[in-house]
Design a protein around this motif. Structure first.
Motif, PDB file in Angstrom:
ATOM      1  N   VAL A 116     -32.383 -60.525   7.594  1.00  8.65           N
ATOM      2  CA  VAL A 116     -31.697 -60.419   8.886  1.00  8.65           C
ATOM      3  C   VAL A 116     -30.595 -59.365   8.856  1.00  8.65           C
ATOM      4  N   SER A 117     -30.507 -58.635   7.780  1.00  7.60           N
ATOM      5  CA  SER A 117     -29.470 -57.623   7.643  1.00  7.60           C
ATOM      6  C   SER A 117     -30.107 -56.291   7.288  1.00  7.60           C
ATOM      7  N   ASN A 118     -29.578 -55.225   7.872  1.00  2.00           N
ATOM      8  CA  ASN A 118     -30.068 -53.883   7.564  1.00  2.00           C
ATOM      9  C   ASN A 118     -29.680 -53.533   6.137  1.00  2.00           C
ATOM     10  N   GLN A 119     -30.663 -53.399   5.272  1.00  2.00           N
ATOM     11  CA  GLN A 119     -30.401 -53.158   3.863  1.00  2.00           C
ATOM     12  C   GLN A 119     -30.027 -51.717   3.563  1.00  2.00           C
ATOM     13  N   PHE A 120     -30.205 -50.834   4.524  1.00  2.00           N
ATOM     14  CA  PHE A 120     -29.960 -49.417   4.271  1.00  2.00           C
ATOM     15  C   PHE A 120     -28.746 -48.892   5.044  1.00  2.00           C
ATOM     16  N   ALA A 121     -27.831 -49.793   5.407  1.00  2.00           N
ATOM     17  CA  ALA A 121     -26.578 -49.396   6.049  1.00  2.00           C
ATOM     18  C   ALA A 121     -25.493 -49.331   4.975  1.00  2.00           C
ATOM     19  N   ALA A 122     -25.607 -48.359   4.093  1.00  2.00           N
ATOM     20  CA  ALA A 122     -24.706 -48.278   2.945  1.00  2.00           C
ATOM     21  C   ALA A 122     -23.719 -47.122   3.028  1.00  2.00           C
ATOM     22  N   MET A 123     -24.013 -46.146   3.868  1.00  2.00           N
ATOM     23  CA  MET A 123     -23.132 -44.976   3.990  1.00  2.00           C
ATOM     24  C   MET A 123     -22.621 -44.882   5.416  1.00  2.00           C
ATOM     25  N   PRO A 124     -21.314 -44.978   5.629  1.00  2.00           N
ATOM     26  CA  PRO A 124     -20.227 -45.137   4.652  1.00  2.00           C
ATOM     27  C   PRO A 124     -20.023 -46.607   4.272  1.00  2.00           C
ATOM     28  N   SER A 125     -19.248 -46.840   3.232  1.00  2.00           N
ATOM     29  CA  SER A 125     -18.971 -48.201   2.790  1.00  2.00           C
ATOM     30  C   SER A 125     -17.807 -48.790   3.587  1.00  2.00           C
ATOM     31  N   MET A 126     -18.100 -49.815   4.378  1.00  2.00           N
ATOM     32  CA  MET A 126     -17.026 -50.487   5.106  1.00  2.00           C
ATOM     33  C   MET A 126     -16.265 -51.466   4.217  1.00  2.00           C
ATOM     34  N   HIS A 127     -16.851 -51.844   3.082  1.00  2.00           N
ATOM     35  CA  HIS A 127     -16.063 -52.627   2.128  1.00  2.00           C
ATOM     36  C   HIS A 127     -14.848 -51.811   1.682  1.00  2.00           C
ATOM     37  N   ILE A 128     -15.053 -50.518   1.495  1.00  2.00           N
ATOM     38  CA  ILE A 128     -13.935 -49.659   1.115  1.00  2.00           C
ATOM     39  C   ILE A 128     -13.064 -49.337   2.326  1.00  2.00           C
ATOM     40  N   GLY A 129     -13.680 -49.015   3.456  1.00  2.00           N
ATOM     41  CA  GLY A 129     -12.898 -48.696   4.654  1.00  2.00           C
ATOM     42  C   GLY A 129     -11.987 -49.830   5.064  1.00  2.00           C
ATOM     43  N   TRP A 130     -12.516 -51.044   5.113  1.00  2.00           N
ATOM     44  CA  TRP A 130     -11.710 -52.192   5.513  1.00  2.00           C
ATOM     45  C   TRP A 130     -10.677 -52.562   4.453  1.00  2.00           C
ATOM     46  N   SER A 131     -11.074 -52.507   3.181  1.00  2.00           N
ATOM     47  CA  SER A 131     -10.122 -52.895   2.128  1.00  2.00           C
ATOM     48  C   SER A 131      -8.965 -51.902   2.038  1.00  2.00           C
ATOM     49  N   MET A 132      -9.248 -50.615   2.243  1.00  3.78           N
ATOM     50  CA  MET A 132      -8.157 -49.641   2.235  1.00  3.78           C
ATOM     51  C   MET A 132      -7.254 -49.832   3.444  1.00  3.78           C
ATOM     52  N   TRP A 133      -7.826 -50.176   4.585  1.00  3.83           N
ATOM     53  CA  TRP A 133      -7.016 -50.483   5.768  1.00  3.83           C
ATOM     54  C   TRP A 133      -6.087 -51.663   5.465  1.00  3.83           C
ATOM     55  N   CYS A 134      -6.624 -52.697   4.851  1.00  2.35           N
ATOM     56  CA  CYS A 134      -5.801 -53.855   4.481  1.00  2.35           C
ATOM     57  C   CYS A 134      -4.720 -53.455   3.479  1.00  2.35           C
ATOM     58  N   GLY A 135      -5.121 -52.686   2.464  1.00  2.00           N
ATOM     59  CA  GLY A 135      -4.168 -52.316   1.422  1.00  2.00           C
ATOM     60  C   GLY A 135      -3.023 -51.479   1.950  1.00  2.00           C
ATOM     61  N   LEU A 136      -3.319 -50.497   2.787  1.00  2.00           N
ATOM     62  CA  LEU A 136      -2.256 -49.652   3.341  1.00  2.00           C
ATOM     63  C   LEU A 136      -1.355 -50.440   4.284  1.00  2.00           C
ATOM     64  N   THR A 137      -1.948 -51.322   5.067  1.00  2.00           N
ATOM     65  CA  THR A 137      -1.147 -52.133   5.991  1.00  2.00           C
ATOM     66  C   THR A 137      -0.171 -53.009   5.221  1.00  2.00           C
ATOM     67  N   ILE A 138      -0.660 -53.644   4.164  1.00  2.00           N
ATOM     68  CA  ILE A 138       0.211 -54.486   3.351  1.00  2.00           C
ATOM     69  C   ILE A 138       1.272 -53.643   2.651  1.00  2.00           C
ATOM     70  N   PHE A 139       0.880 -52.497   2.112  1.00  2.00           N
ATOM     71  CA  PHE A 139       1.826 -51.665   1.370  1.00  2.00           C
ATOM     72  C   PHE A 139       2.965 -51.166   2.259  1.00  2.00           C
ATOM     73  N   PHE A 140       2.655 -50.722   3.459  1.00  2.00           N
ATOM     74  CA  PHE A 140       3.677 -50.143   4.322  1.00  2.00           C
ATOM     75  C   PHE A 140       4.522 -51.190   5.051  1.00  2.00           C
ATOM     76  N   LEU A 141       3.993 -52.362   5.266  1.00  2.00           N
ATOM     77  CA  LEU A 141       4.699 -53.328   6.111  1.00  2.00           C
ATOM     78  C   LEU A 141       5.247 -54.533   5.354  1.00  2.00           C
ATOM     79  N   ALA A 142       4.727 -54.843   4.174  1.00  2.00           N
ATOM     80  CA  ALA A 142       5.244 -55.985   3.420  1.00  2.00           C
ATOM     81  C   ALA A 142       6.618 -55.663   2.849  1.00  2.00           C
ATOM     82  N   ARG A 143       7.415 -56.677   2.640  1.00  2.00           N
ATOM     83  CA  ARG A 143       8.774 -56.490   2.136  1.00  2.00           C
ATOM     84  C   ARG A 143       8.870 -56.688   0.625  1.00  2.00           C
ATOM     85  N   ARG A 144       8.137 -57.633   0.079  1.00  2.00           N
ATOM     86  CA  ARG A 144       8.209 -57.919  -1.350  1.00  2.00           C
ATOM     87  C   ARG A 144       7.412 -56.884  -2.138  1.00  2.00           C
TER      88      ARG A 144
END
Length: 316
Positions: A210-238
């Motif tokens: 039920v999932s497209n097996q050839f939707a690998a480029m680009p990697s949204m695992h990387i796109g989303w995780s980098m979005w999360c990482g940058l958001t946390i890095f710039f906005l978190a206080r600790r």
């Protein structure tokens, strides 16, 4: 004493002329704000442009029900479009061979060695399989909730970056179908989900139908995780939280390579999509998303000056 008849006639004529023309030359139509400052009358179009400009620069507080509906509908459409794209197995295999050969030319084709090496450590590769299947969604949703609660003024703009990034990825899925390393016919990679019989991944097993097996480029695992990482890095206080934010996309990169779900270049494609998302949001909001105010301004409604012909006031 009574006033002369001529004066009464002049007053009546002036009142009649004012009613007919829609204005009274003897009346001051310059509106004043509650504070007493005079404001210049603006046309409806100018007032609307000013309001939209202000909302772009200082976004309003997000509405919970609207955001939940928007995220739900957007993800449904994303899944629908992603899985509706023709898989084109032959083309996807051709593209994967091209990417693999290109990485050899660049001297970065080490994915197979990493895949075989990590697969020999059962507890590690099983943990990576579950990581790949779950954290992609859990962390992203968690960051969205945190933004909504703690940074409402930045929420809409930052969410827009994520939406634009994902939209561009759909274009890549359509025009560049790519077989992931684990599905290459002659790649020699190990499908770690199938070998270790782990659950939760749409990459293999029943979910693969039920999932497209050839939707690998680009990697949204990387796109989303980098979005999360940058958001946390710039906005978190600790500091330790910010460090974890930067570590998250790096760990995700090691996971997608070790499980043979993506090439290095898929990750590069995800980063390019994210960069375009940030640039597009910069154009829309006239500022970088993390530099917007943490809390939206909530100025009291102020009455705008309107033409005399208008019957109702327009609120800013």
């Amino acid at each position: 004493m009574g006033e002369p008849t001529e004066i009464h006639a002049a007053d009546a004529e002036r009142a009649e002329r004012g009613a007919r023309d829609g204005s009274d030359p003897g009346t001051d139509h310059t509106a004043r704000t509650p504070g007493g400052a005079t404001r210049v009358a603006r046309t409806p179009t100018a007032a609307l442009r000013g309001r939209l400009r202000e909302q772009r620069r200082t976004p309003r507080r997000p509405r919970l029900l609207f955001e939940l509906a928007l995220i739900g509908i957007s993800y449904w459409l994303y899944s629908l479009v992603r899985n509706a794209v023709p898989e084109q197995a032959a083309t996807a295999q051709k593209h994967s061979s091209w990417v693999w050969d290109f990485e050899h030319t660049l001297g970065i084709a080490v994915e197979r060695s990493i895949n075989h090496g990590v697969n020999s450590v059962t507890w590690l590769i099983v943990g990576m399989n579950y990581y790949y299947a779950t954290l992609h969604f859990i962390v992203t949703i968690g960051v969205l909730v945190w933004l909504y609660r703690s940074h409402p003024g930045r929420y809409a703009a930052t969410r827009t970056v994520l939406f634009i990034t994902t939209g561009i990825a759909l274009v890549g899925f359509y025009f560049f179908p790519l077989a992931p390393p684990r599905l290459m016919t002659d790649g020699g990679f190990i499908d770690t989900v199938k070998v270790h019989d782990t659950w939760g991944s749409m990459a293999s097993g029943a979910g693969a139908h039920v999932s497209n097996q050839f939707a690998a480029m680009p990697s949204m695992h990387i796109g989303w995780s980098m979005w999360c990482g940058l958001t946390i890095f710039f906005l978190a206080r600790r500091t330790w939280v910010r460090v974890l934010g930067l570590a998250y996309p790096l760990v995700t990169l090691s996971v997608i390579v070790s499980t043979a779900n993506h090439f290095w270049l898929d990750a590069v494609g995800g980063e390019i999509c994210l960069l375009v998302g940030f640039l597009a949001a910069r154009v829309i909001y006239h500022n970088w998303v993390y530099r917007l105010p943490r809390h939206p301004d909530d100025p009291a409604e102020q009455a705008l000056t309107v033409p005399v012909a208008w019957d109702a006031k327009v609120s800013a």
